[in-house]
Scaffold this active site. Sequence first.
Site, PDB file in Angstrom:
ATOM      1  N   ALA A  31       0.869  -1.167   0.000  1.00 55.15           N
ATOM      2  CA  ALA A  31       0.000   0.000   0.000  1.00 55.15           C
ATOM      3  C   ALA A  31       0.913   1.226   0.000  1.00 55.15           C
ATOM      4  O   ALA A  31       2.074   1.145   0.418  1.00 55.15           O
ATOM      5  CB  ALA A  31      -0.884  -0.017   1.230  1.00 55.15           C
ATOM      6  N   GLY A  51       0.581  -4.804   1.017  1.00 56.15           N
ATOM      7  CA  GLY A  51      -0.637  -4.804   0.200  1.00 56.15           C
ATOM      8  C   GLY A  51      -0.435  -5.455  -1.164  1.00 56.15           C
ATOM      9  O   GLY A  51      -1.385  -5.968  -1.747  1.00 56.15           O
ATOM     10  N   GLU A  63      -0.866  -9.007  -0.521  1.00 59.91           N
ATOM     11  CA  GLU A  63      -2.293  -9.225  -0.233  1.00 59.91           C
ATOM     12  C   GLU A  63      -3.130  -9.162  -1.509  1.00 59.91           C
ATOM     13  O   GLU A  63      -4.093  -9.920  -1.670  1.00 59.91           O
ATOM     14  CB  GLU A  63      -2.776  -8.190   0.787  1.00 59.91           C
ATOM     15  CG  GLU A  63      -2.097  -8.385   2.145  1.00 59.91           C
ATOM     16  CD  GLU A  63      -2.445  -7.287   3.126  1.00 59.91           C
ATOM     17  OE1 GLU A  63      -2.059  -6.127   2.873  1.00 59.91           O
ATOM     18  OE2 GLU A  63      -3.098  -7.577   4.134  1.00 59.91           O
ATOM     19  N   GLU A 103       4.599  -5.154   7.197  1.00 57.43           N
ATOM     20  CA  GLU A 103       3.894  -4.097   7.937  1.00 57.43           C
ATOM     21  C   GLU A 103       4.446  -3.914   9.345  1.00 57.43           C
ATOM     22  O   GLU A 103       4.491  -2.803   9.873  1.00 57.43           O
ATOM     23  CB  GLU A 103       2.388  -4.415   8.005  1.00 57.43           C
ATOM     24  CG  GLU A 103       1.638  -4.147   6.710  1.00 57.43           C
ATOM     25  CD  GLU A 103       1.676  -5.302   5.721  1.00 57.43           C
ATOM     26  OE1 GLU A 103       2.492  -6.233   5.890  1.00 57.43           O
ATOM     27  OE2 GLU A 103       0.883  -5.253   4.760  1.00 57.43           O
TER      28      GLU A 103
HETATM   29  C1  HXC Z   1       5.089   4.287  -1.288  1.00 59.59           C
HETATM   30  C2  HXC Z   1       6.975   3.287  -2.152  1.00 59.59           C
HETATM   31  C3  HXC Z   1       6.606   2.043  -1.585  1.00 59.59           C
HETATM   32  C4  HXC Z   1       5.387   1.984  -0.845  1.00 59.59           C
HETATM   33  C5  HXC Z   1       8.469   1.780  -2.632  1.00 59.59           C
HETATM   34  N1  HXC Z   1       8.127   3.079  -2.797  1.00 59.59           N
HETATM   35  N2  HXC Z   1       7.549   1.137  -1.904  1.00 59.59           N
HETATM   36  N3  HXC Z   1       6.224   4.388  -1.998  1.00 59.59           N
HETATM   37  N4  HXC Z   1       4.671   3.146  -0.716  1.00 59.59           N
HETATM   38  N5  HXC Z   1       4.922   0.870  -0.300  1.00 59.59           N
HETATM   39  C6  HXC Z   1       8.846   4.110  -3.513  1.00 59.59           C
HETATM   40  C7  HXC Z   1      10.093   4.556  -2.764  1.00 59.59           C
HETATM   41  O1  HXC Z   1       9.770   5.508  -1.779  1.00 59.59           O
HETATM   42  C8  HXC Z   1      10.901   5.152  -3.894  1.00 59.59           C
HETATM   43  O2  HXC Z   1      10.394   6.441  -4.178  1.00 59.59           O
HETATM   44  C9  HXC Z   1      10.574   4.251  -5.067  1.00 59.59           C
HETATM   45  O3  HXC Z   1       9.339   3.601  -4.750  1.00 59.59           O
HETATM   46  C10 HXC Z   1      11.622   3.169  -5.275  1.00 59.59           C
HETATM   47  O4  HXC Z   1      11.830   2.474  -4.053  1.00 59.59           O
HETATM   48  P1  HXC Z   1      13.268   2.240  -3.394  1.00 59.59           P
HETATM   49  O5  HXC Z   1      13.055   1.988  -1.960  1.00 59.59           O
HETATM   50  O6  HXC Z   1      14.198   3.348  -3.787  1.00 59.59           O
HETATM   51  O7  HXC Z   1      13.699   0.910  -4.166  1.00 59.59           O
HETATM   52  P2  HXC Z   1      14.680  -0.256  -3.635  1.00 59.59           P
HETATM   53  O8  HXC Z   1      15.854   0.341  -2.923  1.00 59.59           O
HETATM   54  O9  HXC Z   1      14.921  -1.128  -4.807  1.00 59.59           O
HETATM   55  O10 HXC Z   1      13.846  -1.046  -2.533  1.00 59.59           O
HETATM   56  C11 HXC Z   1      12.686  -1.770  -2.893  1.00 59.59           C
HETATM   57  C12 HXC Z   1      11.843  -2.129  -1.624  1.00 59.59           C
HETATM   58  C13 HXC Z   1      11.570  -0.854  -0.814  1.00 59.59           C
HETATM   59  C14 HXC Z   1      12.630  -3.147  -0.781  1.00 59.59           C
HETATM   60  C15 HXC Z   1      10.564  -2.797  -2.134  1.00 59.59           C
HETATM   61  O11 HXC Z   1      11.024   0.145  -1.718  1.00 59.59           O
HETATM   62  C16 HXC Z   1      10.610  -1.055   0.294  1.00 59.59           C
HETATM   63  O12 HXC Z   1      10.956  -1.598   1.316  1.00 59.59           O
HETATM   64  N6  HXC Z   1       9.358  -0.561   0.122  1.00 59.59           N
HETATM   65  C17 HXC Z   1       8.347  -0.608   1.166  1.00 59.59           C
HETATM   66  C18 HXC Z   1       7.813  -2.016   1.331  1.00 59.59           C
HETATM   67  C19 HXC Z   1       6.746  -2.054   2.411  1.00 59.59           C
HETATM   68  O13 HXC Z   1       6.990  -1.764   3.574  1.00 59.59           O
HETATM   69  N7  HXC Z   1       5.518  -2.425   2.038  1.00 59.59           N
HETATM   70  C20 HXC Z   1       4.387  -2.499   2.924  1.00 59.59           C
HETATM   71  C21 HXC Z   1       3.684  -1.195   2.943  1.00 59.59           C
HETATM   72  S1  HXC Z   1       2.341  -1.180   4.130  1.00 59.59           S
HETATM   73  P3  HXC Z   1      11.368   7.722  -4.298  1.00 59.59           P
HETATM   74  O14 HXC Z   1      10.421   8.863  -4.502  1.00 59.59           O
HETATM   75  O15 HXC Z   1      12.136   7.756  -3.030  1.00 59.59           O
HETATM   76  O16 HXC Z   1      12.223   7.409  -5.488  1.00 59.59           O
HETATM   77  C22 HXC Z   1       1.114  -2.079   3.412  1.00 59.59           C
HETATM   78  C23 HXC Z   1      -0.168  -2.345   4.134  1.00 59.59           C
HETATM   79  C24 HXC Z   1      -0.492  -1.365   5.134  1.00 59.59           C
HETATM   80  O17 HXC Z   1       1.243  -2.530   2.332  1.00 59.59           O
HETATM   81  C25 HXC Z   1      -1.788  -1.733   5.775  1.00 59.59           C
HETATM   82  C26 HXC Z   1      -1.961  -1.231   7.147  1.00 59.59           C
HETATM   83  C27 HXC Z   1      -1.941   0.239   7.351  1.00 59.59           C
END
Ligand code: HXC
Length: 257
Positions: free
Chosen positions: A65, A108, A111, A131
């Site tokens: 998400a 997400g 999911e 998460e």
């Molecule tokens: C918003 C995201 C994002 C996310 C990546 N990006 N994941 N933006 N939401 N979930 C964005 C980064 O900020 C970045 O933007 C660009 O995408 C590229 O990501 P990088 O991190 O630079 O890439 P990399 O180093 O290759 O790492 C990849 C990754 C990492 C390991 C997937 O991006 C990551 O850990 N993302 C978050 C994963 C996560 O935690 N997902 C769960 C979310 S919560 P910029 O602008 O900086 O270039 C969820 C449910 C929540 O899903 C429900 C309860 C509330």
Amino acid sequence: MSYETLLLEIRERVALITLNRPKALNALNSQLIAELNQALDRLEADPAIGCIVLTGSPKAFAAGADIKEMAELSFPQIYLDDFFAAADRIANRRKPIIAAVAGYALGGGCELALMCDFIYAADNARFGLPEITLGVLPAIGGTQRLTHALGKAKAMELCLTGRQLTAEEAERAGLVARVFAAEQLLEETLKVAEGIAAKSLTATMMIKESVNRAFEGSLSEGLRFERRIFHAVFATADQKEGMAAFVEKRPPQFTHR
Ligand code: HXC
């Protein structure tokens, strides 16, 4: 109709939806979820479509998400808007949806893949529910669907640690139906989708509904549902045609009725 966050391509009876927010690794923001529902509404209403494939980019199916969209929301905002309620509609679709997952399917994104009917993965796919590392919890069905898919031990471990599964481990654990070399994933998935779309749409949708019952209630309720829907399939022309074709040793000509 065109969309900003996804691409929709129709190939005869198969629809291919490609999530398309590459700069954000296909993070699921409200617009993407709304557009995905609009596309699915349209495909569900189109009798010419028999199967849907949902995919992302080679690097990410979806990295979760959209954290940037959620970060500042307060409890009343998220509660009053019933945040993520729109995402639930994806899981309640009646036509078969195959997820073709390459790269990250996190939070997400994982999911969303779990809401599809089955998952094909590229050998570079990574599945996880991180998460916990953000101080929150899976909220688009992950705690339930992952537990159904993997059993308690693995699901609990993944939810509590945020550890990622490789494609191979995900297949071994039953999360993924098959793994393909990354460059073959889409072609192989589309081939399977074409095969599904060529079958009786009525029987296909009945099977989907019946298999899903196994996850919703008790075994006896699920078995009763399966038996009733089996009786009902005898009201379709496709059942008559499918069985007649077998007896007559010829390929069936389904009319999807
Ligand atoms: C918003 C995201 C994002 C996310 C990546 N990006 N994941 N933006 N939401 N979930 C964005 C980064 O900020 C970045 O933007 C660009 O995408 C590229 O990501 P990088 O991190 O630079 O890439 P990399 O180093 O290759 O790492 C990849 C990754 C990492 C390991 C997937 O991006 C990551 O850990 N993302 C978050 C994963 C996560 O935690 N997902 C769960 C979310 S919560 P910029 O602008 O900086 O270039 C969820 C449910 C929540 O899903 C429900 C309860 C509330």
